[in-house]
Design an enzyme around this catalytic site. Structure first.
Site, PDB file in Angstrom:
ATOM      1  N   VAL A  67     -11.820  11.782   1.482  1.00  0.00           N
ATOM      2  CA  VAL A  67     -10.615  11.796   0.642  1.00  0.00           C
ATOM      3  C   VAL A  67      -9.777  10.554   0.925  1.00  0.00           C
ATOM      4  O   VAL A  67      -9.286   9.892   0.009  1.00  0.00           O
ATOM      5  CB  VAL A  67      -9.805  13.092   0.860  1.00  0.00           C
ATOM      6  CG1 VAL A  67      -8.465  13.023   0.157  1.00  0.00           C
ATOM      7  CG2 VAL A  67     -10.607  14.305   0.395  1.00  0.00           C
ATOM      8  N   HIS A  68      -9.634  10.228   2.203  1.00  0.00           N
ATOM      9  CA  HIS A  68      -8.874   9.042   2.593  1.00  0.00           C
ATOM     10  C   HIS A  68      -9.516   7.777   2.023  1.00  0.00           C
ATOM     11  O   HIS A  68      -8.817   6.883   1.532  1.00  0.00           O
ATOM     12  CB  HIS A  68      -8.784   8.954   4.123  1.00  0.00           C
ATOM     13  CG  HIS A  68      -8.104   7.725   4.611  1.00  0.00           C
ATOM     14  ND1 HIS A  68      -6.760   7.488   4.414  1.00  0.00           N
ATOM     15  CD2 HIS A  68      -8.583   6.664   5.302  1.00  0.00           C
ATOM     16  CE1 HIS A  68      -6.444   6.323   4.954  1.00  0.00           C
ATOM     17  NE2 HIS A  68      -7.542   5.809   5.503  1.00  0.00           N
ATOM     18  N   ALA A  69     -10.828   7.700   2.076  1.00  0.00           N
ATOM     19  CA  ALA A  69     -11.533   6.533   1.551  1.00  0.00           C
ATOM     20  C   ALA A  69     -11.279   6.367   0.058  1.00  0.00           C
ATOM     21  O   ALA A  69     -11.011   5.252  -0.416  1.00  0.00           O
ATOM     22  CB  ALA A  69     -13.030   6.662   1.827  1.00  0.00           C
ATOM     23  N   HIS A  72      -7.748   5.230  -0.431  1.00  0.00           N
ATOM     24  CA  HIS A  72      -7.638   3.839  -0.010  1.00  0.00           C
ATOM     25  C   HIS A  72      -8.154   2.911  -1.111  1.00  0.00           C
ATOM     26  O   HIS A  72      -7.527   1.890  -1.422  1.00  0.00           O
ATOM     27  CB  HIS A  72      -8.446   3.660   1.272  1.00  0.00           C
ATOM     28  CG  HIS A  72      -7.940   2.616   2.189  1.00  0.00           C
ATOM     29  ND1 HIS A  72      -6.694   2.648   2.759  1.00  0.00           N
ATOM     30  CD2 HIS A  72      -8.529   1.480   2.641  1.00  0.00           C
ATOM     31  CE1 HIS A  72      -6.541   1.593   3.538  1.00  0.00           C
ATOM     32  NE2 HIS A  72      -7.643   0.869   3.474  1.00  0.00           N
TER      33      HIS A  72
END
Length: 96
Positions: A67-69, A72
């Site tokens: 999710v962070h990727a 980002h």
């Protein structure tokens, strides 16, 4: 991790492009935007590989890191798009 790394590189290049434009270094700003584009392309290829693998039935774990990727990458794309607009506006302001 590749999406995060390349997304971060893309965002950094776009931010440096804005700084160069503020100093009227438009050639360097354009070069940095191109670097940003190349990094985004690398990140997008990794993302596309994951999507294609899932479409073949290979499961990808949806983790906080994934999710962070994705977040980002989308952030980097937005910063690059805004950098292009800021550079264009800066060019027009200086030419007035």
């Amino acid at each position: 991790m590749g999406i995060i790394i390349h997304g971060g590189n893309a965002r950094s290049s776009a931010m440096r492009a804005i700084a160069e434009a503020k100093n009227a270094n438009f050639g360097e700003a354009e070069k940095l935007i191109e670097e940003s584009n190349e990094e985004l392309n690398k990140a997008h290829r990794i993302q596309t590989d994951l999507i294609q693998a899932e479409s073949r039935g290979e499961k990808t774990e949806i983790s906080l890191l994934m999710v962070h990727a994705q977040d980002h990458l989308m952030n980097a794309m937005t910063v690059r798009d805004l950098a292009i607009e800021i550079i264009d506006l800066t060019k027009k302001t200086i030419n007035i």
